[in-house]
Design a protein around this motif. Structure first.
Motif: not given
Length: 484
Positions: A207-213, A235-237, A264-271
């Motif tokens: 899978m590919t994930i992303g964050d602000p960086t 999903n935010s993980v 696991e699913i993160a507690d808050s949304e990842v931007e």
């Protein structure tokens, strides 16, 4: 018993008084009653890694593989399912792995046999503060602590502060271990099986994930591969206890998940905001390209054989924006997108890579296992960039608009493979010059519908030297022709 109580004070944060007395009795029985309560109590202190004169409770950062018997207090971060195994003597053993941390670091703990009871009965769980007394060994990723039947693995009343250091994606470098990272799921692959060197079967999914960086690819191995069926794009993980390495093919750093990793699913949304390029900004050798465009052309799917004998599939679309157009190749299971979209629809191409087409000498995009195509909500305008006939050089694709000044003959012919085809030609001029255009296949029938003086637009025709070493255009499968 007063002396026994005094000795117990040294370990009261590690073990309950009843358990301590029970261990003293076990020592007395093992020694056949040859030592008194005080001596056996001091031997129990030694078993627990405590000096008879001074308590030696350490912080995790000071533990190394040569620390021997040690005691510490920590917070449980992760507990992995206990498992059973058969010993050489035929007895059944149990072991569970626990990740624990304090304000100075984190460490892996292997809990054995009867000590596993506290995990299985739910007494000790994630977030619990625990007293630990065991012995150190070298592990795969640093020192580990092993707690056997003579050790301590019990709840503690002491509050332990531990904050997991969360990495930003752009901070992840090659060769890192024990990585915790938050990200938004951008793409999910399928579970694939493979044969290991020992002949066993393995499984992997990506899978590919992303964050602000930035973005990063995540490889999930064996049982972890099934996570792709539990997650959704968007999903935010939170990923814990992962490790990083460079992919030999892409030469980019990736995250890998092993048996001890957790998602696991993160507690808050990842931007995460994807950066989109314009067609004119795409150059050869780029990875992670995102592009929005309107579909100008869709090809059929064709199959081919790879060097290893396996069969692959490929299909293409051409998309354009207000800066130009580009061909996009869709590989293998990504060819399903050809049936999901139609001419004129706007799409987002996600996580593609660019390569130079040696034949057309044009940069093209490729959507492979890591890429994705989705419907776009953007309003995209495409304006065909037209070339002057006088600027045409051999070996490239061009789009022109001009007046028909000559119409050639239509003829049918047989290809080398025995199939039938058609060809004709026209001569087109604009304000800069004129050029011959060979019309192949279905394009050949244009001569039945066009007249001298009509204006035609010819898109994506390939230039080459023709008769008398003059440059001409060839209109083939990729070419689009419209009478204006």
């Amino acid at each position: 018993m007063a002396e026994l109580q005094e000795i117990y004070e040294k370990v009261k944060n590690l073990i309950s008084y009843d358990d301590f007395v029970a261990k003293v009795e076990e020592r007395k029985e093992a020694l056949g009653g040859l030592c008194d309560d005080e001596m056996c109590a001091r031997l129990v202190l030694s078993d627990l890694g405590i000096s008879a004169t001074e308590r030696e409770v350490v912080m995790i950062e000071s533990i190394d593989e040569n620390s021997g018997n040690i005691s510490f207090v920590a917070k449980v971060l992760t507990i992995y399912d206990p498992r059973e195994f058969n010993r050489a003597d035929g007895t059944v053993g149990r072991v569970a792995t626990v990740m624990a941390g304090d304000s100075t670091g984190r460490i892996r703990i292997s809990v054995w046999d009867a000590k596993v009871d506290a995990i299985e009965n739910g007494e000790i769980k994630t977030g619990s503060s625990i007293n630990v007394s065991g012995y150190t060994k070298r592990g795969l990723n640093g020192p580990e602590v092993h707690v056997g039947n003579n050790g301590v693995f019990a709840l503690s009343d002491e509050e332990v502060n531990y904050e997991i250091p969360v990495r930003k994606i752009d901070e992840i470098k090659d060769g890192m271990n024990d990585i915790t990272v938050l990200g938004k799921v951008l793409d999910l692959g399928q579970v694939k099986t493979f044969t290991r060197k020992d002949g066993g079967e393995g499984r992997v999914a990506n899978m590919t994930i992303g964050d602000p960086t930035g973005t990063i690819r995540v490889s999930m191995w064996d049982d972890k591969a099934e996570l792709v069926n539990e997650l959704d794009i968007g999903n935010s993980v939170k990923i814990q206890n992962a490790y990083s390495k460079v992919n030999n093919f892409s030469q980019k750093v990736e995250i890998s998940l092993g048996n001890s990793s957790v998602v696991e699913i993160a507690d808050s949304e990842v931007e995460y905001e994807q950066k989109f390029l314009k067609v004119s900004e795409i150059t050869d050798g780029m990875n992670g390209v995102n592009l929005s465009g309107v579909i100008l052309d869709i090809s059929d799917v064709r199959t081919f054989n790879r060097k290893d004998g396996s069969e692959g599939t490929i299909g293409t679309i051409t998309i354009g924006d207000d800066t130009g157009k580009i061909r996009v190749s869709l590989w293998d299971d990504k060819t399903v997108y050809l049936d999901e979209f139609d001419f004129g629809e706007s799409v987002d191409i996600i996580n593609a890579y660019s390569r130079m087409n040696d034949f057309s000498q044009s940069v093209e995009l490729n959507v492979g296992s890591r890429g994705n195509v989705t419907a776009s909500e953007k309003e995209i305008q495409y304006m065909e960039k037209l070339d002057n006939i006088n600027d045409i050089l051999p070996g490239k694709s061009y789009s022109i608009q001009g007046r028909v000044i000559e119409i050639g003959d239509f003829r049918e012919f047989e290809r080398d493979d025995g199939t039938q085809s058609m060809v004709s030609n026209i001569e087109v001029e604009d304000d800069s010059g004129h050029i011959r255009v060979s019309l192949w296949g279905e394009h050949a029938e244009l001569v039945n519908n066009v007249q001298i003086g009509m204006t035609v637009r010819i898109s994506d025709a390939f230039s080459k030297f023709g008769m008398n070493e003059e440059i001409e255009l060839s209109a083939g499968n990729r070419t689009r022709i419209a009478i204006m």
